[in-house]
Write a protein that holds these residues in place. Structure first.
Motif, PDB file in Angstrom:
ATOM      1  N   GLN A  15     -41.386  -2.278  12.251  1.00  0.00           N
ATOM      2  CA  GLN A  15     -40.859  -1.115  11.537  1.00  0.00           C
ATOM      3  C   GLN A  15     -41.546   0.165  12.013  1.00  0.00           C
ATOM      4  N   THR A  16     -42.847   0.134  12.144  1.00  0.00           N
ATOM      5  CA  THR A  16     -43.614   1.286  12.607  1.00  0.00           C
ATOM      6  C   THR A  16     -43.226   1.667  14.029  1.00  0.00           C
ATOM      7  N   GLU A  17     -43.088   0.662  14.899  1.00  0.00           N
ATOM      8  CA  GLU A  17     -42.722   0.924  16.296  1.00  0.00           C
ATOM      9  C   GLU A  17     -41.317   1.529  16.394  1.00  0.00           C
ATOM     10  N   ILE A  18     -40.391   1.015  15.621  1.00  0.00           N
ATOM     11  CA  ILE A  18     -39.026   1.554  15.623  1.00  0.00           C
ATOM     12  C   ILE A  18     -39.035   3.004  15.159  1.00  0.00           C
ATOM     13  N   GLU A  19     -39.761   3.267  14.099  1.00  0.00           N
ATOM     14  CA  GLU A  19     -39.834   4.634  13.576  1.00  0.00           C
ATOM     15  C   GLU A  19     -40.486   5.569  14.586  1.00  0.00           C
ATOM     16  N   SER A  20     -41.505   5.072  15.274  1.00  0.00           N
ATOM     17  CA  SER A  20     -42.188   5.876  16.278  1.00  0.00           C
ATOM     18  C   SER A  20     -41.265   6.185  17.461  1.00  0.00           C
ATOM     19  N   GLU A  21     -40.527   5.185  17.910  1.00  0.00           N
ATOM     20  CA  GLU A  21     -39.636   5.335  19.068  1.00  0.00           C
ATOM     21  C   GLU A  21     -38.398   6.187  18.760  1.00  0.00           C
ATOM     22  N   THR A  22     -37.840   5.991  17.540  1.00  0.00           N
ATOM     23  CA  THR A  22     -36.569   6.653  17.221  1.00  0.00           C
ATOM     24  C   THR A  22     -36.724   7.935  16.426  1.00  0.00           C
ATOM     25  N   GLY A  23     -37.837   8.059  15.728  1.00  0.00           N
ATOM     26  CA  GLY A  23     -38.024   9.211  14.852  1.00  0.00           C
ATOM     27  C   GLY A  23     -37.274   9.085  13.532  1.00  0.00           C
ATOM     28  N   HIS A  24     -36.671   7.921  13.300  1.00  0.00           N
ATOM     29  CA  HIS A  24     -35.939   7.673  12.062  1.00  0.00           C
ATOM     30  C   HIS A  24     -36.672   6.652  11.213  1.00  0.00           C
ATOM     31  N   VAL A  25     -36.657   6.867   9.909  1.00  0.00           N
ATOM     32  CA  VAL A  25     -37.260   5.917   8.983  1.00  0.00           C
ATOM     33  C   VAL A  25     -36.308   4.733   8.838  1.00  0.00           C
ATOM     34  N   VAL A  26     -36.862   3.535   8.920  1.00  0.00           N
ATOM     35  CA  VAL A  26     -36.070   2.319   8.756  1.00  0.00           C
ATOM     36  C   VAL A  26     -36.716   1.490   7.647  1.00  0.00           C
ATOM     37  N   THR A  27     -35.897   1.038   6.719  1.00  0.00           N
ATOM     38  CA  THR A  27     -36.425   0.227   5.624  1.00  0.00           C
ATOM     39  C   THR A  27     -36.552  -1.228   6.074  1.00  0.00           C
ATOM     40  N   GLU A  28     -37.330  -1.993   5.333  1.00  0.00           N
ATOM     41  CA  GLU A  28     -37.464  -3.413   5.644  1.00  0.00           C
ATOM     42  C   GLU A  28     -36.103  -4.099   5.521  1.00  0.00           C
ATOM     43  N   GLN A  29     -35.315  -3.695   4.545  1.00  0.00           N
ATOM     44  CA  GLN A  29     -33.995  -4.289   4.367  1.00  0.00           C
ATOM     45  C   GLN A  29     -33.109  -4.019   5.583  1.00  0.00           C
ATOM     46  N   GLU A  30     -33.106  -2.780   6.073  1.00  0.00           N
ATOM     47  CA  GLU A  30     -32.320  -2.449   7.271  1.00  0.00           C
ATOM     48  C   GLU A  30     -32.804  -3.259   8.476  1.00  0.00           C
ATOM     49  N   LEU A  31     -34.109  -3.369   8.587  1.00  0.00           N
ATOM     50  CA  LEU A  31     -34.695  -4.110   9.695  1.00  0.00           C
ATOM     51  C   LEU A  31     -34.281  -5.583   9.636  1.00  0.00           C
ATOM     52  N   LEU A  32     -34.391  -6.186   8.486  1.00  0.00           N
ATOM     53  CA  LEU A  32     -34.014  -7.588   8.334  1.00  0.00           C
ATOM     54  C   LEU A  32     -32.522  -7.802   8.565  1.00  0.00           C
ATOM     55  N   GLU A  33     -31.695  -6.880   8.068  1.00  0.00           N
ATOM     56  CA  GLU A  33     -30.252  -6.983   8.292  1.00  0.00           C
ATOM     57  C   GLU A  33     -29.936  -6.943   9.786  1.00  0.00           C
ATOM     58  N   ARG A  34     -30.574  -6.042  10.497  1.00  0.00           N
ATOM     59  CA  ARG A  34     -30.345  -5.915  11.942  1.00  0.00           C
ATOM     60  C   ARG A  34     -30.830  -7.157  12.680  1.00  0.00           C
ATOM     61  N   LEU A  35     -31.991  -7.669  12.275  1.00  0.00           N
ATOM     62  CA  LEU A  35     -32.504  -8.887  12.902  1.00  0.00           C
ATOM     63  C   LEU A  35     -31.545 -10.059  12.700  1.00  0.00           C
ATOM     64  N   VAL A  36     -31.054 -10.225  11.480  1.00  0.00           N
ATOM     65  CA  VAL A  36     -30.119 -11.308  11.197  1.00  0.00           C
ATOM     66  C   VAL A  36     -28.829 -11.116  11.983  1.00  0.00           C
ATOM     67  N   ASP A  37     -28.317  -9.888  12.029  1.00  0.00           N
ATOM     68  CA  ASP A  37     -27.100  -9.606  12.798  1.00  0.00           C
ATOM     69  C   ASP A  37     -27.284  -9.955  14.271  1.00  0.00           C
ATOM     70  N   THR A  38     -28.429  -9.585  14.821  1.00  0.00           N
ATOM     71  CA  THR A  38     -28.707  -9.847  16.229  1.00  0.00           C
ATOM     72  C   THR A  38     -28.765 -11.346  16.503  1.00  0.00           C
ATOM     73  N   VAL A  39     -29.467 -12.073  15.668  1.00  0.00           N
ATOM     74  CA  VAL A  39     -29.578 -13.524  15.851  1.00  0.00           C
ATOM     75  C   VAL A  39     -28.219 -14.177  15.607  1.00  0.00           C
ATOM     76  N   TYR A  40     -27.471 -13.681  14.644  1.00  0.00           N
ATOM     77  CA  TYR A  40     -26.159 -14.248  14.330  1.00  0.00           C
ATOM     78  C   TYR A  40     -25.219 -14.156  15.525  1.00  0.00           C
ATOM     79  N   GLU A  41     -25.288 -13.054  16.239  1.00  0.00           N
ATOM     80  CA  GLU A  41     -24.428 -12.860  17.408  1.00  0.00           C
ATOM     81  C   GLU A  41     -24.766 -13.817  18.549  1.00  0.00           C
TER      82      GLU A  41
END
Length: 95
Positions: free
Chosen positions: A19-45
């Motif tokens: 989460q910290t690395e994503i925020e550092s790289e993108t400049g956008h705040v990401v919640t744990e829920q958003e992070l987990l949703e994206r991780l699940v979506d990525t693995v699901y694909e």
């Protein structure tokens, strides 16, 4: 519906690091829920690859373990061999 999932401290720390690395790289705040949703979506694909990776981890018993189990005796004291096991399995399937 919101469901709670328990995670261990190692996984929690790794999520926070990500989460910290994503925020550092993108400049956008990401919640744990958003992070987990994206991780699940990525693995699901790519779920077949993910499932294969889990199968690789759980290849079953090692040959030594199988030999050890087969060398055990039945409750009667008689040695159990693979043919006996096959007979029991296939006989019960045919009935």
């Amino acid at each position: 519906m919101i469901t709670s999932v328990k995670i261990d401290s190692r996984t929690k720390g790794r999520l926070q690091d990500l989460q910290t690395e994503i925020e550092s790289e993108t400049g956008h705040v990401v919640t744990e829920q958003e992070l987990l949703e994206r991780l699940v979506d990525t693995v699901y694909e790519s779920r077949s690859e993910f499932i294969d990776s889990l199968c690789d981890e759980w290849d079953g018993l090692a040959d030594e373990d199988i030999d050890g189990l087969l060398s055990e005796s039945a409750a009667t004291g008689d040695r159990i061999d693979e043919d006996d096991i096959d007979d029991i399995i296939y006989r019960s399937e045919g009935e």
